[in-house]
Design a protein around this motif. Structure first.
Motif, PDB file in Angstrom:
ATOM      1  N   UNK A 190       0.839  -1.203   0.000  1.00  0.00           N
ATOM      2  CA  UNK A 190       0.000   0.000   0.000  1.00  0.00           C
ATOM      3  C   UNK A 190       0.875   1.254   0.000  1.00  0.00           C
ATOM      4  N   UNK A 191       0.457   2.260  -0.746  1.00  0.00           N
ATOM      5  CA  UNK A 191       1.093   3.566  -0.923  1.00  0.00           C
ATOM      6  C   UNK A 191       2.240   3.525  -1.931  1.00  0.00           C
ATOM      7  N   UNK A 192       2.572   2.342  -2.495  1.00  0.00           N
ATOM      8  CA  UNK A 192       3.638   2.244  -3.483  1.00  0.00           C
ATOM      9  C   UNK A 192       3.060   2.138  -4.894  1.00  0.00           C
ATOM     10  N   UNK A 193       3.926   2.305  -5.893  1.00  0.00           N
ATOM     11  CA  UNK A 193       3.542   1.983  -7.268  1.00  0.00           C
ATOM     12  C   UNK A 193       4.685   1.239  -7.944  1.00  0.00           C
ATOM     13  N   UNK A 194       4.317   0.285  -8.794  1.00  0.00           N
ATOM     14  CA  UNK A 194       5.308  -0.572  -9.438  1.00  0.00           C
ATOM     15  C   UNK A 194       4.981  -0.785 -10.913  1.00  0.00           C
ATOM     16  N   UNK A 195       6.046  -1.098 -11.665  1.00  0.00           N
ATOM     17  CA  UNK A 195       5.857  -1.587 -13.037  1.00  0.00           C
ATOM     18  C   UNK A 195       5.527  -3.083 -13.029  1.00  0.00           C
ATOM     19  N   UNK A 196       6.103  -3.791 -12.079  1.00  0.00           N
ATOM     20  CA  UNK A 196       5.893  -5.239 -11.976  1.00  0.00           C
ATOM     21  C   UNK A 196       5.765  -5.640 -10.509  1.00  0.00           C
ATOM     22  N   UNK A 197       4.918  -6.613 -10.264  1.00  0.00           N
ATOM     23  CA  UNK A 197       4.899  -7.257  -8.951  1.00  0.00           C
ATOM     24  C   UNK A 197       5.062  -8.756  -9.153  1.00  0.00           C
ATOM     25  N   UNK A 198       5.830  -9.382  -8.282  1.00  0.00           N
ATOM     26  CA  UNK A 198       6.108 -10.806  -8.351  1.00  0.00           C
ATOM     27  C   UNK A 198       5.752 -11.424  -7.007  1.00  0.00           C
ATOM     28  N   UNK A 199       4.977 -12.493  -7.031  1.00  0.00           N
ATOM     29  CA  UNK A 199       4.540 -13.151  -5.798  1.00  0.00           C
ATOM     30  C   UNK A 199       5.022 -14.594  -5.819  1.00  0.00           C
ATOM     31  N   UNK A 200       5.877 -14.948  -4.870  1.00  0.00           N
ATOM     32  CA  UNK A 200       6.394 -16.312  -4.780  1.00  0.00           C
ATOM     33  C   UNK A 200       5.596 -17.118  -3.760  1.00  0.00           C
TER      34      UNK A 200
END
Length: 431
Positions: free
Chosen positions: A108-118
């Motif tokens: 929360x409160x961040x922004x990303x180009x990519x998120x990766x969930x392991x």
């Protein structure tokens, strides 16, 4: 100028995944296919391009090795790397931020180009966390999400299961997930004969789930079969000689809860004499955490008796306890008292109950773990019920059991830890 970075090479199956990444991608992987490594390399490639990447995992124990590996690989390009903030910033503007999914507000409160969930299949409330906390971080740049995991039952309420199964867009899933199904055998770096041999080393459903990466139903299916633990329907005699004896304690962590107890299992191990792992004795009691210290000496007294009975060549090897909550207190007291108390390998603790049970099922299925006649014939009173609580708990354990929280499983957890301490982990007693 960006310094030269040498990334770990991708094997052929991993290259196919990287080439086919879609805005929403799910990797359904068998064990040892290399999903965590693939996610690490994807994160590194994207961050070196100047992108912002969020990496998520179920807990800190799983997250920390990824942080350390990526930080080591990208070292020449790193401006700063903080293990406290779990943040790596790079020359060129890229960054990789790491989050544990123990926190439902992760991202929360961040922004990303990519998120990766392991290890996505291990997070029971992942759908809520993804929709409310993670997905909004991708809105600014129309970012991509990649999730990876090994199946854990055929649970149609699981976010990981639904991501693998739902192929068409809908109002709830406007962007469907592109799935890659990647069994263990798809890793060309593994010995093909060793991989093929796994089929005979594990129960069929375990092999299908863990190595073929199939969604299997565990409804009513016990993971540990009693005949595998016996010989001709009977427990075995105590060993005439063994290498050593040890105990495993599962401590009550929430005093007063209906299903909390403190269990202990006593084990003989031997590399050369009879069954490698023999369960000698067990006990289960309701003991509040403040009384467990007074109970601990009796465990070592029992171990000394068993060491003499079984002529343990190396005597008492220790008492193994989870290093958390009241277990941490026992470990500290044992160290101060000069007793051989040992923290259970953190990798085994992090695997979770179902993960540990899957790993333990192999040696049990192979007949390498036996119940002694004493342990098999023993009955005791626990919470007003007289029976063999070890046999009851172990043989009723099922992966993905939604009612497991209502059942006592302290001895079942001791059992799986006992097997894994013998055969798995960083320093198994038997290898």
């Amino acid at each position: 100028m960006m310094p030269d970075i040498v990334l770990s090479p991708l094997h052929a199956s991993q290259r196919q995944v990287v080439a086919g990444l879609a805005p929403r991608t799910v990797l359904r992987c068998g064990r040892r296919w290399g999903k965590s490594m693939a996610l690490e390399i994807i994160a590194e490639i994207c961050a070196l391009k100047g992108e912002r990447v969020g990496v998520f995992a179920p807990d800190y124990t799983r997250l920390l090795p990824m942080f350390q590996s990526i930080a080591s690989t990208l070292k020449p390009a790193i401006i700063s790397a903080s293990k406290t903030e779990m943040l790596i910033t790079l020359l060129g503007g890229g960054l990789i931020e790491f989050w544990t999914l123990v926190d439902p507000n992760a991202g929360r409160s961040r922004w990303y180009h990519r998120v990766l969930i392991d290890e996505a299949s291990l997070v029971p409330d992942l759908e809520s966390i993804f929709n409310l906390s993670i997905a909004p971080t991708l809105l600014d740049r129309n970012g991509h999400a990649y999730i990876a995991g090994t199946p854990l039952g055929a649970d149609d309420t699981s976010f990981f299961y639904k991501a693998c199964m739902i192929k068409e867009p809908s109002s709830k899933w406007p962007v469907p997930w592109t799935e890659f199904h990647l069994p263990t055998s798809a890793n060309p770096l593994l010995n093909a004969q060793a991989v093929a041999a796994l089929k005979s080393q594990y129960p069929p459903l375990v092999y299908a789930q863990e190595y073929e990466a199939l969604f299997v139903s565990w409804s009513g299916e016990s993971l540990f079969k009693l005949p595998s633990l016996l010989v001709d329907g009977h427990g075995v005699a105590y060993p005439d000689i063994c290498d050593g004896v040890f105990a495993v304690i599962d401590t009550a962590v929430k005093d007063g809860q209906e299903n909390d107890g403190t269990g202990v299992i006593f084990v003989a191990v031997s590399k050369h004499f009879g069954a490698p792992c023999v369960i000698l004795d067990w006990d289960i009691q309701q003991i509040t955490s403040d009384l467990q210290i007074g109970w601990l000496p009796s465990i070592f007294q029992r171990l000394e008796v068993l060491a003499r009975q079984c002529r343990a060549r190396y005597g008492v090897l220790g008492t193994f306890i989870e290093d958390k909550q009241s277990g941490s207190m026992l470990l500290q007291h044992g160290e101060r008292s000069g007793w051989p108390t040992c923290a259970i390998d953190g990798a085994l603790t992090a695997a979770g109950k179902s993960g540990r049970a899957s790993m333990a099922s192999g040696p049990v299925h192979q007949g390498r773990v036996k119940l002694s006649a004493f342990a098999y014939d023993k009955v005791s009173d626990y919470k007003g019920i007289t029976r063999n609580h070890l046999v009851s708990q172990v043989t009723s354990f099922a992966i993905g059991d939604k009612l497991a929280y209502k059942r006592a499983d302290d001895l079942a957890d001791c059992f799986t830890y006992s097997v894994l301490i013998c055969f798995e982990g960083e320093s198994p007693l038997l290898f």
